[in-house]
Design an enzyme around this catalytic site. Structure first.
Site, PDB file in Angstrom:
ATOM      1  N   THR A 143       0.819  -1.211   0.000  1.00 53.09           N
ATOM      2  CA  THR A 143       0.000   0.000   0.000  1.00 53.09           C
ATOM      3  C   THR A 143       0.859   1.270   0.000  1.00 53.09           C
ATOM      4  O   THR A 143       1.999   1.245   0.484  1.00 53.09           O
ATOM      5  CB  THR A 143      -0.901  -0.007   1.264  1.00 53.09           C
ATOM      6  N   ASP A 144       0.281   2.358  -0.494  1.00 50.57           N
ATOM      7  CA  ASP A 144       0.988   3.656  -0.418  1.00 50.57           C
ATOM      8  C   ASP A 144       1.045   4.177   1.022  1.00 50.57           C
ATOM      9  O   ASP A 144       1.798   5.103   1.315  1.00 50.57           O
ATOM     10  CB  ASP A 144       0.315   4.686  -1.337  1.00 50.57           C
ATOM     11  N   GLU A 145       0.238   3.561   1.924  1.00 50.97           N
ATOM     12  CA  GLU A 145       0.170   4.085   3.297  1.00 50.97           C
ATOM     13  C   GLU A 145       1.480   3.911   4.056  1.00 50.97           C
ATOM     14  O   GLU A 145       1.692   4.544   5.085  1.00 50.97           O
ATOM     15  CB  GLU A 145      -0.999   3.438   4.060  1.00 50.97           C
ATOM     16  N   TYR A 169      -1.981  -0.707  10.920  1.00 49.28           N
ATOM     17  CA  TYR A 169      -2.091  -1.357   9.601  1.00 49.28           C
ATOM     18  C   TYR A 169      -0.874  -1.028   8.738  1.00 49.28           C
ATOM     19  O   TYR A 169      -0.187  -1.936   8.241  1.00 49.28           O
ATOM     20  CB  TYR A 169      -3.375  -0.898   8.898  1.00 49.28           C
ATOM     21  N   LYS A 173       2.195  -3.454   7.269  1.00 47.34           N
ATOM     22  CA  LYS A 173       2.494  -3.616   5.840  1.00 47.34           C
ATOM     23  C   LYS A 173       3.948  -3.202   5.565  1.00 47.34           C
ATOM     24  O   LYS A 173       4.636  -3.829   4.756  1.00 47.34           O
ATOM     25  CB  LYS A 173       1.534  -2.774   4.987  1.00 47.34           C
TER      26      LYS A 173
HETATM   27  P1  NAD Z   1      -9.570  -7.510   1.958  1.00 43.65           P
HETATM   28  O1  NAD Z   1      -9.584  -7.179   3.406  1.00 43.65           O
HETATM   29  O2  NAD Z   1     -10.788  -7.259   1.137  1.00 43.65           O
HETATM   30  O3  NAD Z   1      -9.232  -9.069   1.763  1.00 43.65           O
HETATM   31  C1  NAD Z   1      -8.201  -9.705   2.466  1.00 43.65           C
HETATM   32  C2  NAD Z   1      -8.324 -11.201   2.217  1.00 43.65           C
HETATM   33  O4  NAD Z   1      -7.259 -11.870   2.912  1.00 43.65           O
HETATM   34  C3  NAD Z   1      -9.632 -11.806   2.730  1.00 43.65           C
HETATM   35  O5  NAD Z   1     -10.177 -12.677   1.752  1.00 43.65           O
HETATM   36  C4  NAD Z   1      -9.216 -12.596   3.975  1.00 43.65           C
HETATM   37  O6  NAD Z   1     -10.045 -13.715   4.230  1.00 43.65           O
HETATM   38  C5  NAD Z   1      -7.811 -13.009   3.586  1.00 43.65           C
HETATM   39  N1  NAD Z   1      -6.957 -13.279   4.750  1.00 43.65           N
HETATM   40  C6  NAD Z   1      -6.800 -12.513   5.874  1.00 43.65           C
HETATM   41  N2  NAD Z   1      -5.952 -13.113   6.717  1.00 43.65           N
HETATM   42  C7  NAD Z   1      -5.544 -14.272   6.135  1.00 43.65           C
HETATM   43  C8  NAD Z   1      -4.647 -15.298   6.509  1.00 43.65           C
HETATM   44  N3  NAD Z   1      -3.985 -15.267   7.677  1.00 43.65           N
HETATM   45  N4  NAD Z   1      -4.444 -16.334   5.651  1.00 43.65           N
HETATM   46  C9  NAD Z   1      -5.121 -16.379   4.466  1.00 43.65           C
HETATM   47  N5  NAD Z   1      -5.980 -15.431   4.061  1.00 43.65           N
HETATM   48  C10 NAD Z   1      -6.199 -14.382   4.887  1.00 43.65           C
HETATM   49  O7  NAD Z   1      -8.306  -6.775   1.377  1.00 43.65           O
HETATM   50  P2  NAD Z   1      -8.090  -6.007  -0.023  1.00 43.65           P
HETATM   51  O8  NAD Z   1      -8.645  -4.653   0.088  1.00 43.65           O
HETATM   52  O9  NAD Z   1      -8.510  -6.909  -1.117  1.00 43.65           O
HETATM   53  O10 NAD Z   1      -6.500  -5.877  -0.016  1.00 43.65           O
HETATM   54  C11 NAD Z   1      -5.675  -6.894  -0.585  1.00 43.65           C
HETATM   55  C12 NAD Z   1      -4.229  -6.467  -0.468  1.00 43.65           C
HETATM   56  O11 NAD Z   1      -4.028  -5.222  -1.133  1.00 43.65           O
HETATM   57  C13 NAD Z   1      -3.781  -6.246   0.990  1.00 43.65           C
HETATM   58  O12 NAD Z   1      -2.486  -6.768   1.141  1.00 43.65           O
HETATM   59  C14 NAD Z   1      -3.779  -4.726   1.138  1.00 43.65           C
HETATM   60  O13 NAD Z   1      -2.828  -4.311   2.085  1.00 43.65           O
HETATM   61  C15 NAD Z   1      -3.422  -4.282  -0.266  1.00 43.65           C
HETATM   62  N6  NAD Z   1      -3.925  -2.960  -0.649  1.00 43.65           N
HETATM   63  C16 NAD Z   1      -5.269  -2.679  -0.520  1.00 43.65           C
HETATM   64  C17 NAD Z   1      -5.734  -1.435  -0.933  1.00 43.65           C
HETATM   65  C18 NAD Z   1      -7.206  -1.079  -0.855  1.00 43.65           C
HETATM   66  O14 NAD Z   1      -7.562   0.086  -1.096  1.00 43.65           O
HETATM   67  N7  NAD Z   1      -8.089  -2.003  -0.554  1.00 43.65           N
HETATM   68  C19 NAD Z   1      -4.849  -0.482  -1.446  1.00 43.65           C
HETATM   69  C20 NAD Z   1      -3.482  -0.817  -1.556  1.00 43.65           C
HETATM   70  C21 NAD Z   1      -3.051  -2.063  -1.157  1.00 43.65           C
HETATM   71  P1  TYD Z   2     -10.769   3.817   4.142  1.00 48.88           P
HETATM   72  O1  TYD Z   2     -11.710   3.447   3.054  1.00 48.88           O
HETATM   73  O2  TYD Z   2     -10.923   3.185   5.484  1.00 48.88           O
HETATM   74  O3  TYD Z   2      -9.290   3.621   3.578  1.00 48.88           O
HETATM   75  P2  TYD Z   2      -7.863   4.100   4.219  1.00 48.88           P
HETATM   76  O4  TYD Z   2      -8.034   4.434   5.642  1.00 48.88           O
HETATM   77  O5  TYD Z   2      -7.029   2.873   4.009  1.00 48.88           O
HETATM   78  O6  TYD Z   2      -7.414   5.273   3.376  1.00 48.88           O
HETATM   79  O7  TYD Z   2     -10.857   5.388   4.357  1.00 48.88           O
HETATM   80  C1  TYD Z   2     -10.640   6.309   3.305  1.00 48.88           C
HETATM   81  C2  TYD Z   2     -10.705   7.688   3.889  1.00 48.88           C
HETATM   82  O8  TYD Z   2     -12.054   7.936   4.303  1.00 48.88           O
HETATM   83  C3  TYD Z   2      -9.857   7.864   5.121  1.00 48.88           C
HETATM   84  O9  TYD Z   2      -9.325   9.196   5.128  1.00 48.88           O
HETATM   85  C4  TYD Z   2     -10.829   7.709   6.279  1.00 48.88           C
HETATM   86  C5  TYD Z   2     -12.120   8.225   5.703  1.00 48.88           C
HETATM   87  N1  TYD Z   2     -13.349   7.575   6.194  1.00 48.88           N
HETATM   88  C6  TYD Z   2     -14.404   8.363   6.657  1.00 48.88           C
HETATM   89  O10 TYD Z   2     -14.337   9.602   6.675  1.00 48.88           O
HETATM   90  N2  TYD Z   2     -15.529   7.713   7.093  1.00 48.88           N
HETATM   91  C7  TYD Z   2     -15.650   6.352   7.091  1.00 48.88           C
HETATM   92  O11 TYD Z   2     -16.696   5.804   7.528  1.00 48.88           O
HETATM   93  C8  TYD Z   2     -14.553   5.565   6.609  1.00 48.88           C
HETATM   94  C9  TYD Z   2     -14.629   4.066   6.599  1.00 48.88           C
HETATM   95  C10 TYD Z   2     -13.435   6.226   6.159  1.00 48.88           C
END
Ligand code: NAD
Ligand code: TYD
Length: 388
Positions: A143-145, A169, A173
């Site tokens: 993630t960019d975070e 989180y 990561k």
């Molecule tokens: P998500 O929370 O929707 O899904 C995570 C999945 O991992 C789930 O299916 C869960 O059951 C599985 N999981 C959790 N713990 C596990 C374990 N111990 N063993 C096996 N499976 C397990 O997540 P997402 O949003 O699809 O994110 C996927 C990846 O992308 C993550 O690594 C996240 O850090 C990264 N990422 C997400 C975003 C975003 O905006 N969602 C952005 C940048 C990077």
């Molecule tokens: P989120 O979707 O949780 O992603 P991340 O924290 O990984 O960026 O949140 C996106 C942005 O929206 C973040 O600045 C937090 C804000 N946010 C709200 O204002 N209200 C909400 O209910 C949630 C879930 C997030």
């Protein structure tokens, strides 16, 4: 000049493939690569749903395994039995708010789990003579975070920006990213890491900003906007992220990292207002929505944005993320296809067409998982505003 043949992934182990981005990636990859197989390894936490893979099942080229990435023996067997040459590692605990309440699972899965996966990959691909062919790839999805928070005029994150994670989180990561790097430098594991901005699109669990807002708007529940709503995120439609990962797998250089983003910085309140305005237009042009969602404000003639509520801020809330995708553009030819407006349209269309998916994941797996894991502690209901 003799050119070295490029690595071509054949049999993929996709961890977290029942989650949001993982499931989208499975659909994307199988749709574009007619040969080879995918084995999904997923622990099915509240965020993982078998139903997200259903459109592809049964499919001879897809196998689902219910298990934990921390189970080295299981991972080792899968790498061997399924002749896996590529791991695409999505599995993680991903919700910042939950990491603030309960960080332990984030360390267990994101750090220790990633390390177990790296160890199993090293054993299979570098040490076991039966499987150590030299042709392998470990793609780590991050993630960019990890880069922390930007000021209003700071330059966007580059691959060289120092790490400065601020939430449990992002810290977990960041630790995983460092371990991946170390396994490349120390043992020669062929790794690539991608650091991506906020994703949105189909199959996203309604606890993250965009699907939560959408579902609450349809049910007439408050939309909690943290703090002043001026925090800035860069938004990427999930299919564009999948495209970026595919480019890394095909053309990424081992040991490298690539940033992906959508060049779409918006404040949270802008994103929420865009969702409200787009949904208002849908209600105006599709009368059946009023029948299906009688509690939505539009069904009573009120604008959706009447539901916006400013609530207490998230502790340690990062102010701004922005991603410089120059390296991925130059070296991989990466370019996102969707604008935020077209991506939001596609997302709304998908959620309206797939109400059974989101109502069942919210009513079923989430509540069951919360009951088992958080009985007696302060569980987070995804449909309620956060209270810090
Ligand atoms: P998500 O929370 O929707 O899904 C995570 C999945 O991992 C789930 O299916 C869960 O059951 C599985 N999981 C959790 N713990 C596990 C374990 N111990 N063993 C096996 N499976 C397990 O997540 P997402 O949003 O699809 O994110 C996927 C990846 O992308 C993550 O690594 C996240 O850090 C990264 N990422 C997400 C975003 C975003 O905006 N969602 C952005 C940048 C990077
Ligand atoms: P989120 O979707 O949780 O992603 P991340 O924290 O990984 O960026 O949140 C996106 C942005 O929206 C973040 O600045 C937090 C804000 N946010 C709200 O204002 N209200 C909400 O209910 C949630 C879930 C997030």
């Amino acid at each position: 000049m003799i050119s070295t043949p490029r690595f071509r992934p054949r049999n993929l182990l996709v961890t977290g493939g029942a989650g949001f981005i993982g499931a989208n990636f499975v659909h994307f990859w199988l749709g574009r690569h007619p040969t080879g197989r995918i084995v999904v390894l997923d622990a099915l936490t509240y965020a993982g749903n078998r139903s997200s893979l259903e459109p592809r099942e049964p499919d001879q080229r897809l196998r689902f395994v219910h298990g934990d990435i921390g189970d080295e023996r299981l991972v080792g067997e899968l790498l061997y039995d399924e002749m896996i040459d590529t791991i695409v590692h999505f599995a993680a605990e991903t919700h910042v708010d939950r990491s603030i309440h309960d960080p332990d699972d984030f360390l267990r899965t994101n750090v220790i789990g990633t390390h177990a996966l790296l160890k199993a990959a090293r054993m299979a691909w570098l040490e076991d003579p039966r499987t150590a062919t030299g042709e392998h790839r470990f793609h780590h999805v991050s993630t960019d975070e990890v880069y922390g928070s930007l000021g209003p005029s700071d330059p966007a994150f580059r691959e060289t920006t120092p790490y400065a994670p601020n939430s449990p989180y992002s810290a977990s990561k960041a630790a995983a990213d460092h371990l991946v790097r170390a396994y490349h430098r120390t043992y020669g594991l062929s790794t690539v890491t991608s650091n991506c901005s906020n994703n949105y699109g189909p199959y996203q669990f309604p606890e993250k900003l965009i699907p939560l807002t959408l579902v609450n708007l349809l049910h007439g529940k408050p939309i909690p906007v943290y703090g002043d709503g001026q925090n800035v995120r860069d938004w990427l439609y999930v299919e564009d992220h999948c495209r970026g990962i595919e480019l890394c797998l095909l053309d990424g250089a081992p040991g490298e990292t690539y940033n992906f983003g959508g060049n779409k910085e918006r404040t949270n309140v802008e994103v929420v207002r865009l969702l409200c305005a787009t949904l208002d237009r849908w209600f105006a042009s599709k009368p059946d929505l009023t029948r299906r969602f009688p509690d939505a404000p539009r069904s009573a003639g009120r604008p959706s944005d009447c539901l916006i509520e400013f609530v207490r801020d998230r502790p340690g809330h990062d102010r701004r993320y922005a991603v410089d995708v120059g390296k991925a553009e130059r070296e991989l030819g990466y370019r996102p296809v969707e604008t935020l407006e077209t991506g939001i349209e596609r997302t709304i269309a998908w959620y309206l067409d797939n109400e059974p998916w989101w109502s069942s994941v919210m009513d079923g797996s989430y509540r069951r998982w919360m009951a088992t894991n958080y009985a007696g502690s302060q569980g987070l209901d995804p449909t309620e505003p956060r209270r810090y």
